[in-house]
Scaffold this active site. Structure first.
Site, PDB file in Angstrom:
ATOM      1  N   ASN A  13     -12.387   7.168   1.818  1.00  0.00           N
ATOM      2  CA  ASN A  13     -11.326   6.463   1.084  1.00  0.00           C
ATOM      3  C   ASN A  13     -11.323   4.958   1.332  1.00  0.00           C
ATOM      4  O   ASN A  13     -11.062   4.175   0.419  1.00  0.00           O
ATOM      5  CB  ASN A  13      -9.959   7.031   1.473  1.00  0.00           C
ATOM      6  CG  ASN A  13      -9.793   8.460   1.034  1.00  0.00           C
ATOM      7  OD1 ASN A  13      -9.831   8.759  -0.159  1.00  0.00           O
ATOM      8  ND2 ASN A  13      -9.645   9.370   1.988  1.00  0.00           N
TER       9      ASN A  13
ATOM     10  N   TYR B 178      -9.319   3.985  11.884  1.00  0.00           N
ATOM     11  CA  TYR B 178      -8.699   3.360  10.708  1.00  0.00           C
ATOM     12  C   TYR B 178      -8.895   1.842  10.769  1.00  0.00           C
ATOM     13  O   TYR B 178      -9.281   1.209   9.774  1.00  0.00           O
ATOM     14  CB  TYR B 178      -7.220   3.742  10.670  1.00  0.00           C
ATOM     15  CG  TYR B 178      -6.354   2.865   9.808  1.00  0.00           C
ATOM     16  CD1 TYR B 178      -6.427   2.939   8.422  1.00  0.00           C
ATOM     17  CD2 TYR B 178      -5.460   1.956  10.378  1.00  0.00           C
ATOM     18  CE1 TYR B 178      -5.622   2.113   7.630  1.00  0.00           C
ATOM     19  CE2 TYR B 178      -4.656   1.156   9.601  1.00  0.00           C
ATOM     20  CZ  TYR B 178      -4.743   1.222   8.222  1.00  0.00           C
ATOM     21  OH  TYR B 178      -3.957   0.418   7.442  1.00  0.00           O
TER      22      TYR B 178
HETATM   23  N1  LIG Z   1       2.415  -0.095   4.910  1.00  0.00           N
HETATM   24  C1  LIG Z   1       1.993  -0.917   5.880  1.00  0.00           C
HETATM   25  O1  LIG Z   1       2.782  -1.366   6.741  1.00  0.00           O
HETATM   26  C2  LIG Z   1       0.563  -1.324   5.939  1.00  0.00           C
HETATM   27  C3  LIG Z   1      -0.356  -0.971   4.974  1.00  0.00           C
HETATM   28  N2  LIG Z   1      -1.659  -1.421   5.051  1.00  0.00           N
HETATM   29  C4  LIG Z   1      -2.634  -1.075   4.022  1.00  0.00           C
HETATM   30  O2  LIG Z   1      -2.063  -1.269   2.741  1.00  0.00           O
HETATM   31  C5  LIG Z   1      -2.566  -0.300   1.835  1.00  0.00           C
HETATM   32  C6  LIG Z   1      -1.405   0.447   1.192  1.00  0.00           C
HETATM   33  O3  LIG Z   1      -0.684   1.083   2.221  1.00  0.00           O
HETATM   34  P1  LIG Z   1       0.662   1.884   1.917  1.00  0.00           P
HETATM   35  O4  LIG Z   1       1.198   1.473   0.600  1.00  0.00           O
HETATM   36  O5  LIG Z   1       1.508   1.793   3.109  1.00  0.00           O
HETATM   37  O6  LIG Z   1       0.085   3.365   1.823  1.00  0.00           O
HETATM   38  P2  LIG Z   1       0.602   4.553   0.880  1.00  0.00           P
HETATM   39  O7  LIG Z   1      -0.018   5.792   1.420  1.00  0.00           O
HETATM   40  O8  LIG Z   1       2.071   4.477   0.711  1.00  0.00           O
HETATM   41  O9  LIG Z   1      -0.085   4.195  -0.503  1.00  0.00           O
HETATM   42  C7  LIG Z   1      -1.467   4.332  -0.713  1.00  0.00           C
HETATM   43  C8  LIG Z   1      -1.686   4.706  -2.151  1.00  0.00           C
HETATM   44  O10 LIG Z   1      -3.087   4.772  -2.389  1.00  0.00           O
HETATM   45  C9  LIG Z   1      -3.385   5.983  -3.054  1.00  0.00           C
HETATM   46  N3  LIG Z   1      -4.722   6.371  -2.632  1.00  0.00           N
HETATM   47  C10 LIG Z   1      -5.122   6.726  -1.390  1.00  0.00           C
HETATM   48  N4  LIG Z   1      -6.416   7.028  -1.387  1.00  0.00           N
HETATM   49  C11 LIG Z   1      -6.855   6.844  -2.655  1.00  0.00           C
HETATM   50  C12 LIG Z   1      -8.109   6.999  -3.281  1.00  0.00           C
HETATM   51  N5  LIG Z   1      -9.187   7.413  -2.609  1.00  0.00           N
HETATM   52  N6  LIG Z   1      -8.206   6.718  -4.598  1.00  0.00           N
HETATM   53  C13 LIG Z   1      -7.119   6.314  -5.301  1.00  0.00           C
HETATM   54  N7  LIG Z   1      -5.905   6.175  -4.760  1.00  0.00           N
HETATM   55  C14 LIG Z   1      -5.775   6.428  -3.457  1.00  0.00           C
HETATM   56  C15 LIG Z   1      -2.327   6.970  -2.648  1.00  0.00           C
HETATM   57  O11 LIG Z   1      -2.153   7.979  -3.632  1.00  0.00           O
HETATM   58  C16 LIG Z   1      -1.105   6.087  -2.478  1.00  0.00           C
HETATM   59  O12 LIG Z   1      -0.332   6.000  -3.663  1.00  0.00           O
HETATM   60  C17 LIG Z   1      -3.485   0.625   2.630  1.00  0.00           C
HETATM   61  O13 LIG Z   1      -4.817   0.209   2.421  1.00  0.00           O
HETATM   62  C18 LIG Z   1      -3.068   0.374   4.074  1.00  0.00           C
HETATM   63  O14 LIG Z   1      -4.148   0.580   4.945  1.00  0.00           O
HETATM   64  C19 LIG Z   1      -2.085  -2.221   6.069  1.00  0.00           C
HETATM   65  C20 LIG Z   1      -1.227  -2.551   7.065  1.00  0.00           C
HETATM   66  C21 LIG Z   1       0.161  -2.153   7.096  1.00  0.00           C
HETATM   67  O1  LIG Z   2      -1.967  -0.468   9.013  1.00  0.00           O
HETATM   68  C1  LIG Z   2      -0.867   0.058   9.151  1.00  0.00           C
HETATM   69  O2  LIG Z   2       0.007  -0.496  10.013  1.00  0.00           O
HETATM   70  C2  LIG Z   2       1.396  -0.169   9.953  1.00  0.00           C
HETATM   71  C3  LIG Z   2       2.021  -0.627  11.253  1.00  0.00           C
HETATM   72  O3  LIG Z   2       1.362  -0.010  12.313  1.00  0.00           O
HETATM   73  P1  LIG Z   2       2.176   0.806  13.431  1.00  0.00           P
HETATM   74  O4  LIG Z   2       1.145   1.172  14.437  1.00  0.00           O
HETATM   75  O5  LIG Z   2       3.198  -0.143  13.958  1.00  0.00           O
HETATM   76  O6  LIG Z   2       2.828   1.960  12.723  1.00  0.00           O
HETATM   77  C4  LIG Z   2       1.566   1.326   9.720  1.00  0.00           C
HETATM   78  O7  LIG Z   2       2.936   1.658   9.675  1.00  0.00           O
HETATM   79  C5  LIG Z   2       0.868   1.666   8.419  1.00  0.00           C
HETATM   80  O8  LIG Z   2       0.996   3.034   8.119  1.00  0.00           O
HETATM   81  C6  LIG Z   2      -0.582   1.354   8.543  1.00  0.00           C
HETATM   82  O9  LIG Z   2      -1.224   1.519   7.293  1.00  0.00           O
END
Ligand SMILES: NC(=O)C1=CN([C@@H]2O[C@H](COP(=O)(O)OP(=O)(O)OC[C@H]3O[C@@H](n4cnc5c(N)ncnc54)[C@H](O)[C@@H]3O)[C@@H](O)[C@H]2O)C=CC1
Ligand SMILES: O=C1O[C@H](COP(=O)(O)O)[C@@H](O)[C@H](O)[C@H]1O
Length: 263
Positions: free
Chosen positions: A90, A152
């Site tokens: 992914n 990750y």
């Molecule tokens: N939420 C956070 O605090 C943080 C998020 N991120 C990064 O931001 C991005 C988004 O994270 P979130 O919105 O929190 O995650 P989330 O899980 O809420 O959203 C991810 C979305 O991507 C879609 N998805 C996953 N794999 C897929 C694939 N192979 N093909 C098409 N769609 C796919 C899922 O269906 C989902 O809607 C990720 O790459 C994550 O690693 C990075 C650091 C912190």
């Molecule tokens: O990259 C990500 O980081 C956030 C924050 O990390 P955490 O270790 O404080 O939980 C995490 O919530 C999120 O799922 C992840 O994609």
């Protein structure tokens, strides 16, 4: 009319934070492997511009990217504990598929959702918990080498290197946003580390808007609000992108804003 912006992972937390605040800022194409309910679609986005597809599906990805000026690439497995087979498919293979389609179709800018976990191993026992506190001056600024917390984080560091490769060989502008902890409404409670790297929903949307609009070559920036507690510098994001965050986790006492004023 400007060319559209493709947002992958549009149905997730970061995607929805962006669309909620920027729904009308750009012409959008949205891609997610899960169908997007009407509640997740900004007004004005046509169903024809929504792609239900995995990012490793080269043909659909190419179709979705074709004609876009920018890609905001969020889709992937966001779990810090995600196993290797999932991040390999992914996060690494999927990101390479996105880059390949972007350069083949002449996309100008690629915005990659990297993570604090690409550099989590800088949080050593000797530095923590002091580095999470306002009077500590330890800062990461994006020039340091990755030191992932987990597999990750390895996948996110790999995404950054893929961006370096595609920028150097295909001249696409790339910005990697090492996102901190996106939490809706208020900063994480009873979690110093999370408060230090809090990114509010409005600041998140503003930062990604700047990533689409600003001019840059290849950049690594940190995506956090302007927290008093911080161990990530946001100077580069301010300077290169014009990022001007409005939120600060220090202004919150639990889930109460100190002024009683929530934006
Ligand atoms: N939420 C956070 O605090 C943080 C998020 N991120 C990064 O931001 C991005 C988004 O994270 P979130 O919105 O929190 O995650 P989330 O899980 O809420 O959203 C991810 C979305 O991507 C879609 N998805 C996953 N794999 C897929 C694939 N192979 N093909 C098409 N769609 C796919 C899922 O269906 C989902 O809607 C990720 O790459 C994550 O690693 C990075 C650091 C912190
Ligand atoms: O990259 C990500 O980081 C956030 C924050 O990390 P955490 O270790 O404080 O939980 C995490 O919530 C999120 O799922 C992840 O994609």
């Amino acid at each position: 009319m400007d060319e559209p912006v493709l947002l992958t992972g549009a149905g997730g937390r970061v995607g929805q934070a962006i669309l909620r605040h920027l729904g009308e800022a750009f012409e959008w194409r949205l891609l997610d492997r899960e169908p997007l309910s009407s509640a997740k679609l900004p007004a004005g986005v046509d169903r024809d511009d929504v792609y239900v597809s995995d990012i490793t599906d080269e043909a659909t990805v190419r179709h979705a990217v074709d004609g876009c000026r920018a890609v905001i690439h969020l889709a992937g497995d966001p779990r810090p504990e995600a196993p290797w087979d999932s991040v390999l498919q992914n996060n690494i293979d999927g990101t390479q598929t996105m880059f390949e389609a972007a350069v083949e179709t002449g996309v100008e800018k690629f915005v990659f959702a990297s993570s604090n976990h690409a550099v989590g191993a800088y949080e050593t026992d000797t530095r923590t918990p002091d580095m999470y506190r306002p009077d500590d001056d330890f800062r990461l600024d994006g020039t340091e080498l990755p030191r992932p917390s987990n597999l990750y984080g390895v996948s996110k560091a790999t995404g950054e290197v893929l961006g370096r490769y595609y920028h150097d060989h295909h001249d696409i502008s790339v910005v990697n946003v090492r996102i901190g902890n996106l939490t809706e409404g208020h900063p994480p409670i009873d979690y110093e580390r999370g408060q230090a790297m809090w990114l509010s929903y409005p600041d998140c949307a503003h930062l990604f808007e700047r990533c689409v609009l600003a001019e840059y070559d290849y950049e690594i920036v940190y995506g956090i609000s302007d927290n008093d507690r911080k161990y990530y510098s946001i100077d580069r994001a301010r300077e290169i992108l014009g990022y001007d965050p409005q939120d600060n986790s220090a202004e919150w006492n639990g889930d109460e804003h100190v002024d009683g004023d929530r934006r």
